[in-house]
Design a protein around this motif. Structure first.
Motif, PDB file in Angstrom:
ATOM      1  N   GLY A  47      -3.906  12.186   6.500  1.00  0.00           N
ATOM      2  CA  GLY A  47      -3.794  12.233   5.171  1.00  0.00           C
ATOM      3  C   GLY A  47      -2.514  11.824   4.744  1.00  0.00           C
TER       4      GLY A  47
ATOM      5  N   LEU B  81       0.930  11.801   1.405  1.00  0.00           N
ATOM      6  CA  LEU B  81       1.196  12.193   0.325  1.00  0.00           C
ATOM      7  C   LEU B  81       2.207  11.143  -0.315  1.00  0.00           C
ATOM      8  CD1 LEU B  81       1.976  16.099   0.662  1.00  0.00           C
ATOM      9  CD2 LEU B  81      -0.326  14.935  -0.022  1.00  0.00           C
TER      10      LEU B  81
ATOM     11  N   GLU C   6       4.169  10.459  -7.492  1.00  0.00           N
ATOM     12  CA  GLU C   6       3.401   9.830  -8.658  1.00  0.00           C
ATOM     13  C   GLU C   6       3.746   8.621  -9.231  1.00  0.00           C
ATOM     14  OE1 GLU C   6       4.815  13.256 -11.022  1.00  0.00           O
ATOM     15  OE2 GLU C   6       2.698  13.992 -11.148  1.00  0.00           O
TER      16      GLU C   6
ATOM     17  N   GLU D 263       1.324   6.296  -7.214  1.00  0.00           N
ATOM     18  CA  GLU D 263       0.001   6.748  -7.272  1.00  0.00           C
ATOM     19  C   GLU D 263      -1.044   5.276  -7.367  1.00  0.00           C
ATOM     20  OE1 GLU D 263      -0.538   8.745 -10.784  1.00  0.00           O
ATOM     21  OE2 GLU D 263      -2.623   9.405 -10.290  1.00  0.00           O
TER      22      GLU D 263
ATOM     23  N   ALA E 186      -6.663   9.589   3.674  1.00  0.00           N
ATOM     24  CA  ALA E 186      -6.789  10.273   2.467  1.00  0.00           C
ATOM     25  C   ALA E 186      -5.360  10.284   1.751  1.00  0.00           C
ATOM     26  CB  ALA E 186      -7.476  11.527   2.767  1.00  0.00           C
TER      27      ALA E 186
ATOM     28  N   ARG F 258      -2.912  11.508  -1.559  1.00  0.00           N
ATOM     29  CA  ARG F 258      -2.857  12.290  -2.821  1.00  0.00           C
ATOM     30  C   ARG F 258      -1.374  12.068  -3.368  1.00  0.00           C
ATOM     31  NH1 ARG F 258      -7.222  12.726  -1.284  1.00  0.00           N
ATOM     32  NH2 ARG F 258      -8.449  14.710  -0.845  1.00  0.00           N
ATOM     33  N   SER F 259      -1.317  12.228  -4.590  1.00  0.00           N
ATOM     34  CA  SER F 259      -0.105  11.824  -5.195  1.00  0.00           C
ATOM     35  C   SER F 259       0.263  13.071  -5.925  1.00  0.00           C
ATOM     36  CB  SER F 259      -0.074  10.583  -6.061  1.00  0.00           C
ATOM     37  OG  SER F 259      -0.935  10.918  -7.311  1.00  0.00           O
ATOM     38  N   LEU F 260       1.680  13.217  -5.911  1.00  0.00           N
ATOM     39  CA  LEU F 260       2.222  14.429  -6.494  1.00  0.00           C
ATOM     40  C   LEU F 260       3.824  14.130  -6.425  1.00  0.00           C
ATOM     41  CD1 LEU F 260       2.728  17.538  -4.210  1.00  0.00           C
ATOM     42  CD2 LEU F 260       1.979  15.505  -3.229  1.00  0.00           C
TER      43      LEU F 260
ATOM     44  N   ALA G  36       0.968  21.286  -0.872  1.00  0.00           N
ATOM     45  CA  ALA G  36       0.102  20.091  -0.866  1.00  0.00           C
ATOM     46  C   ALA G  36      -0.321  19.479   0.548  1.00  0.00           C
ATOM     47  CB  ALA G  36       0.631  19.102  -1.846  1.00  0.00           C
TER      48      ALA G  36
ATOM     49  N   LEU H 156      -4.069  19.707   2.041  1.00  0.00           N
ATOM     50  CA  LEU H 156      -4.686  18.357   2.391  1.00  0.00           C
ATOM     51  C   LEU H 156      -5.150  18.600   3.938  1.00  0.00           C
ATOM     52  CD1 LEU H 156      -5.937  15.465   1.762  1.00  0.00           C
ATOM     53  CD2 LEU H 156      -3.616  14.547   2.266  1.00  0.00           C
TER      54      LEU H 156
ATOM     55  N   GLU I 201      -8.272  20.546   4.049  1.00  0.00           N
ATOM     56  CA  GLU I 201      -9.426  19.942   3.586  1.00  0.00           C
ATOM     57  C   GLU I 201      -9.953  18.966   4.507  1.00  0.00           C
ATOM     58  OE1 GLU I 201      -9.764  16.525   0.375  1.00  0.00           O
ATOM     59  OE2 GLU I 201      -8.560  18.038  -0.181  1.00  0.00           O
TER      60      GLU I 201
END
Ligand code: GDP
Ligand code: CA
Length: 324
Positions: A275, A277, A280, A283, A291, A293-295, A311, A315, A318
């Motif tokens: 994963g 990260l 944003e 993104e 995998a 994800r954006s934040l 986060a 992840l 998950e």
């Protein structure tokens, strides 16, 4: 829950502070659940004035132990530089390394223990007895590994300098032709490193320098292979095509990797990273087999950093579930 965090200096230390906050971890690293094990980069280590200096281990230890110079991000709070001035008055070289008086005490303890034959891992444990960082701190190796940088010389040839000389003295402004981990090939992971990875519920890569921090941890034989078997979630140190602080772009350029969140994930590769990260601003930075994800990824304060750690943990959980 057992978490392993391979870490460099400032980015690693700040992330770890947020992770501890999120998990409610105090200052006792042993006998406490959840447990965090840090695998610290030692490729930046250098011997100056007869003292072995471990900038990344010390940055993590001081940050988590409450002794860091907050504005600077490295070195001790309330620091003075009398020793440095006195050394300069003797004409001692180098003069470009910021060696503070309080910091010198740490290095004297380390030098004395190493001269008595203790490995770096034992020295680190002894230093942490004072600082109580709340994590188990392991150097990546007890062997001597030093990152050197190959530069052009005036005569049209090449010369290699220690990473610190390039980074601090030259502010990474001279183009690096190559970045070499001297001694890495023959190094063995420090006691406990492989076991910690094998027993980890999750491995989190903080936003540390992908080349000279995480890259050097990965260069210790056996470490990358162990990490590939674990669930690994990384936090991008690159936001909107630039490092947040420092000169990681100069390191990425040297190894031919674009300075972008996506390119760094591709460089780590899907075998290592499960994963990733991204901020944003990045993104949509999709990477095959990882995998994403954006934040918001600015570690502006402990709360914002704890949210990033949350986060990453979510992840990882998950992805771990998907694997099971
Ligand atoms: P060093 O050894 O002190 O250079 O520190 P590290 O290798 O641990 O981390 C340096 C990296 O942290 C740099 O590439 C920065 O871009 C990254 N970094 C610093 N602050 C932040 C932040 O607030 N957010 C993110 N995402 N990355 C950061
Ligand atoms: Ca470093």
């Amino acid at each position: 829950m057992r978490i392993v965090v391979p870490a460099g200096g400032i980015g690693g230390a700040r992330f770890l502070r947020g992770l501890k906050k999120e998990l409610g971890v105090g200052s006792d690293p042993v006998g406490e659940e959840p447990a965090i094990t840090v695998i610290g980069n030692t490729g930046d280590d250098i011997t100056l004035f007869g003292l072995r200096i471990c900038p990344d281990l010390d940055t993590v230890m001081y940050t988590l132990g409450g002794g860091i110079n907050e504005e600077q991000g490295w070195g001790r709070a309330d620091e003075s530089f009398t020793v440095k001035e006195e050394l300069a008055a003797y004409g001692m070289q180098p003069t470009w390394f910021g060696l503070g008086d309080r910091d010198v005490a740490t290095h004297i303890v380390r030098a004395q223990m190493m001269a008595a034959g203790y490995p770096l891992s034992a020295v680190t444990e002894a230093l942490c007895d004072r600082w109580r960082p709340g994590v188990r701190m392991l150097p990546m190796t007890d062997d001597r590994v030093e990152t050197h940088v190959v530069l052009d010389d005036e005569a049209g040839g090449r010369r290699a300098v220690h990473f610190q000389e390039w980074w601090i003295r030259h502010r990474a402004a001279l183009p690096a032709r190559e970045i070499v981990g001297v001694g890495a090939e023959d190094a063995t992971p420090a006691p406990g490193v492989l076991e910690a990875i094998e027993q980890a519920d999750a491995v989190l890569l903080p936003p540390s320098n992908p080349v000279v921090s995480i890259g050097s941890v990965l260069s210790v034989p056996g470490v990358r292979e162990a990490l590939e078997r674990a669930t690994v979630v990384g936090v991008s140190p690159i936001i909107g095509g630039a490092p947040v602080r420092g000169m990681a772009d100069a390191c990425l350029q040297a190894i031919g990797v674009e300075t972008s969140a996506r390119a760094v994930a591709e460089h780590y590769g899907p075998e290592l990273l499960d994963g990733w990260l991204v901020d944003e601003a990045d993104e949509g930075a999709a990477v095959d087999g990882i995998a994403v994800r954006s934040l918001p990824l600015y570690m502006s304060d402990p709360e914002a950093t704890a949210a990033i750690a949350r986060a990453a943990l979510d992840l990882a959980a998950e992805l771990e579930e998907q694997r099971a």
